[in-house]
Write an enzyme that holds these catalytic residues in place. Structure first.
Site, PDB file in Angstrom:
ATOM      1  N   ARG A  36     -29.010   2.072 -34.209  1.00 37.95           N
ATOM      2  CA  ARG A  36     -28.763   1.267 -32.999  1.00 37.95           C
ATOM      3  C   ARG A  36     -27.973   2.013 -31.932  1.00 37.95           C
ATOM      4  O   ARG A  36     -27.942   1.607 -30.778  1.00 37.95           O
ATOM      5  CB  ARG A  36     -28.053  -0.027 -33.356  1.00 37.95           C
ATOM      6  CG  ARG A  36     -26.638   0.180 -33.821  1.00 37.95           C
ATOM      7  CD  ARG A  36     -25.984  -1.102 -34.257  1.00 37.95           C
ATOM      8  NE  ARG A  36     -24.780  -0.798 -35.010  1.00 37.95           N
ATOM      9  CZ  ARG A  36     -23.725  -1.563 -35.049  1.00 37.95           C
ATOM     10  NH1 ARG A  36     -23.714  -2.699 -34.397  1.00 37.95           N
ATOM     11  NH2 ARG A  36     -22.682  -1.221 -35.763  1.00 37.95           N
ATOM     12  N   ARG A  80      -8.586 -23.075 -18.358  1.00 34.40           N
ATOM     13  CA  ARG A  80      -7.711 -22.088 -17.719  1.00 34.40           C
ATOM     14  C   ARG A  80      -8.369 -20.717 -17.732  1.00 34.40           C
ATOM     15  O   ARG A  80      -8.364 -19.999 -16.732  1.00 34.40           O
ATOM     16  CB  ARG A  80      -6.363 -22.033 -18.421  1.00 34.40           C
ATOM     17  CG  ARG A  80      -5.399 -21.051 -17.773  1.00 34.40           C
ATOM     18  CD  ARG A  80      -4.082 -20.983 -18.498  1.00 34.40           C
ATOM     19  NE  ARG A  80      -3.101 -20.230 -17.723  1.00 34.40           N
ATOM     20  CZ  ARG A  80      -1.820 -20.190 -18.011  1.00 34.40           C
ATOM     21  NH1 ARG A  80      -1.347 -20.863 -19.054  1.00 34.40           N
ATOM     22  NH2 ARG A  80      -1.001 -19.480 -17.273  1.00 34.40           N
ATOM     23  N   ARG A 107     -14.861 -12.851 -11.450  1.00 31.22           N
ATOM     24  CA  ARG A 107     -16.279 -12.531 -11.576  1.00 31.22           C
ATOM     25  C   ARG A 107     -17.186 -13.172 -10.517  1.00 31.22           C
ATOM     26  O   ARG A 107     -18.356 -12.828 -10.430  1.00 31.22           O
ATOM     27  CB  ARG A 107     -16.776 -12.885 -12.974  1.00 31.22           C
ATOM     28  CG  ARG A 107     -16.039 -12.160 -14.091  1.00 31.22           C
ATOM     29  CD  ARG A 107     -16.069 -10.658 -13.942  1.00 31.22           C
ATOM     30  NE  ARG A 107     -15.451 -10.016 -15.105  1.00 31.22           N
ATOM     31  CZ  ARG A 107     -15.599  -8.750 -15.421  1.00 31.22           C
ATOM     32  NH1 ARG A 107     -16.311  -7.951 -14.652  1.00 31.22           N
ATOM     33  NH2 ARG A 107     -15.010  -8.256 -16.486  1.00 31.22           N
ATOM     34  N   LEU A 159     -18.125  -9.379 -20.358  1.00 34.13           N
ATOM     35  CA  LEU A 159     -17.703 -10.735 -20.696  1.00 34.13           C
ATOM     36  C   LEU A 159     -16.632 -10.745 -21.783  1.00 34.13           C
ATOM     37  O   LEU A 159     -15.642 -11.462 -21.679  1.00 34.13           O
ATOM     38  CB  LEU A 159     -18.924 -11.557 -21.126  1.00 34.13           C
ATOM     39  CG  LEU A 159     -18.724 -13.036 -21.371  1.00 34.13           C
ATOM     40  CD1 LEU A 159     -18.170 -13.739 -20.141  1.00 34.13           C
ATOM     41  CD2 LEU A 159     -20.043 -13.671 -21.801  1.00 34.13           C
ATOM     42  N   VAL A 160     -16.813  -9.938 -22.813  1.00 31.67           N
ATOM     43  CA  VAL A 160     -15.851  -9.975 -23.925  1.00 31.67           C
ATOM     44  C   VAL A 160     -14.506  -9.332 -23.580  1.00 31.67           C
ATOM     45  O   VAL A 160     -13.583  -9.405 -24.372  1.00 31.67           O
ATOM     46  CB  VAL A 160     -16.430  -9.370 -25.234  1.00 31.67           C
ATOM     47  CG1 VAL A 160     -17.648 -10.143 -25.681  1.00 31.67           C
ATOM     48  CG2 VAL A 160     -16.719  -7.884 -25.090  1.00 31.67           C
ATOM     49  N   ARG A 161     -14.383  -8.760 -22.401  1.00 33.17           N
ATOM     50  CA  ARG A 161     -13.071  -8.303 -21.954  1.00 33.17           C
ATOM     51  C   ARG A 161     -12.140  -9.481 -21.697  1.00 33.17           C
ATOM     52  O   ARG A 161     -10.932  -9.322 -21.673  1.00 33.17           O
ATOM     53  CB  ARG A 161     -13.200  -7.466 -20.683  1.00 33.17           C
ATOM     54  CG  ARG A 161     -13.808  -6.115 -20.934  1.00 33.17           C
ATOM     55  CD  ARG A 161     -13.749  -5.269 -19.676  1.00 33.17           C
ATOM     56  NE  ARG A 161     -14.467  -4.041 -19.894  1.00 33.17           N
ATOM     57  CZ  ARG A 161     -15.371  -3.557 -19.054  1.00 33.17           C
ATOM     58  NH1 ARG A 161     -15.651  -4.197 -17.950  1.00 33.17           N
ATOM     59  NH2 ARG A 161     -15.982  -2.425 -19.325  1.00 33.17           N
ATOM     60  N   SER A 202     -26.279  -9.753 -33.648  1.00 31.20           N
ATOM     61  CA  SER A 202     -25.852  -8.503 -34.258  1.00 31.20           C
ATOM     62  C   SER A 202     -27.006  -7.509 -34.317  1.00 31.20           C
ATOM     63  O   SER A 202     -28.008  -7.761 -34.986  1.00 31.20           O
ATOM     64  CB  SER A 202     -25.337  -8.757 -35.678  1.00 31.20           C
ATOM     65  OG  SER A 202     -25.153  -7.535 -36.357  1.00 31.20           O
ATOM     66  N   SER A 253      -1.369 -24.249 -17.440  1.00 28.28           N
ATOM     67  CA  SER A 253      -1.399 -24.466 -18.889  1.00 28.28           C
ATOM     68  C   SER A 253      -2.055 -25.798 -19.252  1.00 28.28           C
ATOM     69  O   SER A 253      -2.642 -25.915 -20.328  1.00 28.28           O
ATOM     70  CB  SER A 253       0.004 -24.398 -19.482  1.00 28.28           C
ATOM     71  OG  SER A 253       0.819 -25.448 -18.972  1.00 28.28           O
TER      72      SER A 253
END
Length: 184
Positions: free
Chosen positions: A124, A142, A151, A65-67, A78, A43
């Site tokens: 798209r 962390r 990864r 990555l966004v997981r 976008s 922590s």
């Protein structure tokens, strides 16, 4: 792929050592940082962060990555609002002319749909996962330690592993004690 470390917490190891010193009523030091790493007291590493510009990764890798959600923030190009002017794709080794033909067909179909008045946000859907994207990501230390554990593993998909390797190299420059042994 291009990775740039945009910014990071000033003196990140110092702030983490101060957090550890509070917990253990000790002096801030590299020794207390190493103790926290060894003991799994992670922590304290949430007090420091790094922000990266990532350019030219595939949508496949951006979705991997966004997981990683806890301790991370993301901003990504976008396709809904910017359209698809950029036609670069990430090409895995060993793919042949069929891949290139499929990419061209997907982009041609996208252009035709937009020209026919179909909204970009709907057109798209035909774009390939190989389409390149750019992101700015911020993560606390962390979260980065956990990311590197997963990864940098040889079982990780090649593109996210290459991204993790570059991020790890940058993190080692700014916090060598914290990230020296990061990984699987």
């Amino acid at each position: 792929m291009n990775l740039t470390l945009l910014t990071h917490t000033p003196n990140p190891e110092s702030i983490c050592a101060q957090a550890a010193a509070i917990c253990y009523r000790s002096e801030p030091s590299n020794k207390v940082l190493r103790h926290c790493l060894d003991a799994g007291h992670l922590s304290i590493f949430e007090h420091a962060s790094a922000t990266f510009l990532i350019e030219g990764i595939s949508r496949v890798t951006s979705h991997q990555l966004v997981r990683h959600r806890i301790g991370w923030s993301y901003s990504q190009v976008s396709q809904r609002y910017t359209g698809c002017a950029r036609r670069d794709v990430v090409i895995p080794e060993g793919l042949d002319e069929r891949f290139h033909n499929a990419m061209q067909a997907a982009y041609d179909a996208y252009d035709a749909m937009v020209a026919d008045g179909i909204p970009k946000e709907d057109a798209r859907y035909i774009l390939p996962n190989a389409a390149q994207t750019d992101m700015i990501v911020t993560a606390n230390f962390r979260a980065l330690l956990h990311f590197f554990e997963l990864r940098l593993c040889l079982r990780a998909q090649w593109e996210i592993r290459e991204l993790a390797e570059e991020m790890w190299q940058e993190c080692r420059k700014i916090a060598p004690v914290v990230f020296k042994w990061a990984g699987p």
